[in-house]
Design a protein around this motif. Structure first.
Motif, PDB file in Angstrom:
ATOM      1  N   VAL A   1     -16.339  -8.557   4.966  1.00  0.00           N
ATOM      2  CA  VAL A   1     -16.647  -9.193   6.273  1.00  0.00           C
ATOM      3  C   VAL A   1     -16.170 -10.554   6.324  1.00  0.00           C
ATOM      4  O   VAL A   1     -15.722 -11.250   7.492  1.00  0.00           O
ATOM      5  CB  VAL A   1     -18.245  -9.343   6.188  1.00  0.00           C
ATOM      6  N   ALA A   2     -15.706 -11.193   5.189  1.00  0.00           N
ATOM      7  CA  ALA A   2     -15.215 -12.674   5.090  1.00  0.00           C
ATOM      8  C   ALA A   2     -13.855 -12.520   5.894  1.00  0.00           C
ATOM      9  O   ALA A   2     -13.583 -13.425   6.709  1.00  0.00           O
ATOM     10  CB  ALA A   2     -15.252 -12.924   3.790  1.00  0.00           C
ATOM     11  N   GLU A   3     -12.959 -11.526   5.452  1.00  0.00           N
ATOM     12  CA  GLU A   3     -11.782 -11.575   6.372  1.00  0.00           C
ATOM     13  C   GLU A   3     -11.767 -11.252   7.739  1.00  0.00           C
ATOM     14  O   GLU A   3     -11.232 -11.667   8.504  1.00  0.00           O
ATOM     15  CB  GLU A   3     -10.666 -10.345   5.633  1.00  0.00           C
ATOM     16  N   ILE A   4     -12.645 -10.337   8.162  1.00  0.00           N
ATOM     17  CA  ILE A   4     -13.027 -10.116   9.655  1.00  0.00           C
ATOM     18  C   ILE A   4     -13.475 -11.081  10.072  1.00  0.00           C
ATOM     19  O   ILE A   4     -13.227 -11.773  11.197  1.00  0.00           O
ATOM     20  CB  ILE A   4     -13.815  -8.840   9.842  1.00  0.00           C
ATOM     21  N   GLY A   5     -14.375 -12.056   9.436  1.00  0.00           N
ATOM     22  CA  GLY A   5     -15.065 -13.062   9.909  1.00  0.00           C
ATOM     23  C   GLY A   5     -13.882 -14.355  10.100  1.00  0.00           C
ATOM     24  O   GLY A   5     -14.117 -14.946  11.202  1.00  0.00           O
ATOM     25  N   VAL A   6     -13.116 -14.338   9.420  1.00  0.00           N
ATOM     26  CA  VAL A   6     -11.925 -15.209   9.503  1.00  0.00           C
ATOM     27  C   VAL A   6     -11.328 -15.064  10.727  1.00  0.00           C
ATOM     28  O   VAL A   6     -10.932 -16.023  11.788  1.00  0.00           O
ATOM     29  CB  VAL A   6     -11.061 -15.596   8.317  1.00  0.00           C
ATOM     30  N   VAL A   7     -10.778 -13.833  11.025  1.00  0.00           N
ATOM     31  CA  VAL A   7      -9.881 -13.289  12.151  1.00  0.00           C
ATOM     32  C   VAL A   7     -10.855 -13.835  13.382  1.00  0.00           C
ATOM     33  O   VAL A   7     -10.569 -14.184  14.349  1.00  0.00           O
ATOM     34  CB  VAL A   7      -9.687 -11.753  11.957  1.00  0.00           C
ATOM     35  N   GLY A   8     -12.192 -13.325  13.098  1.00  0.00           N
ATOM     36  CA  GLY A   8     -13.281 -13.644  14.449  1.00  0.00           C
ATOM     37  C   GLY A   8     -13.448 -15.224  14.556  1.00  0.00           C
ATOM     38  O   GLY A   8     -13.231 -15.452  15.935  1.00  0.00           O
ATOM     39  N   VAL A   9     -13.407 -15.840  13.626  1.00  0.00           N
ATOM     40  CA  VAL A   9     -13.431 -17.214  13.881  1.00  0.00           C
ATOM     41  C   VAL A   9     -12.316 -18.072  14.649  1.00  0.00           C
ATOM     42  O   VAL A   9     -12.328 -18.653  15.352  1.00  0.00           O
ATOM     43  CB  VAL A   9     -13.883 -18.315  12.708  1.00  0.00           C
TER      44      VAL A   9
END
Length: 149
Positions: free
Chosen positions: A34-42
């Protein structure tokens, strides 16, 4: 047309709600943390927020010039969402490939998946936003006279 303050509220609320939805869904769909997708998301949300403001302002000016108003039909809303996502897809593709260390093809598939999610989300969000925060010109004259929404 919408005020600058309204456009800022629109852009921020759109991106915050979208990010809260897409991060866990993207992590689940792509089997990534989730953290990696979260960074891409942010990063995507940050770029999209600026693009959202510029794109919607330009789109409204074009509508005003071509149609004399900014009220959108269903067909115009679909066109609006597709063009927005196409521009964003072009900007995000190399960033996704680089950050997640995936091929351009994999990044393209991920980006298209995000774009499809956001296209549907943008359609629903914008429709709801227009109902919750209508433009005064769209309201019937009787409602405007009495200050009703």
């Amino acid at each position: 047309m919408r005020s600058t303050r309204d456009r800022v509220r629109h852009a921020i609320s759109f991106e915050l709600i979208g990010l809260a939805l897409v991060s866990p869904l993207g992590a689940w769909a792509f089997g990534m943390p989730v953290a990696e997708i979260g960074v891409v998301g942010v990063v995507g949300a940050t770029l999209a927020t600026g693009w959202n403001y510029i794109y919607n302002l330009g789109f409204d000016h074009i509508m005003l010039r071509l149609r004399g108003g900014t009220q959108k039909t269903v067909l115009v809303r679909v066109l609006h969402a597709v063009l927005f996502e196409a521009g964003l897809l072009a900007a995000l593709l190399p960033l996704i490939a680089w950050y997640l260390d995936v091929s351009l093809y994999q990044a393209f598939l991920m980006d298209v998946s995000f774009a499809l999610f956001y296209m549907v989300y943008a359609f629903v969000f914008n429709w709801a936003y227009d109902r919750v925060f209508p433009i005064a010109a769209w309201q019937p004259a009787a409602q405007q006279e009495h200050g009703l929404r």
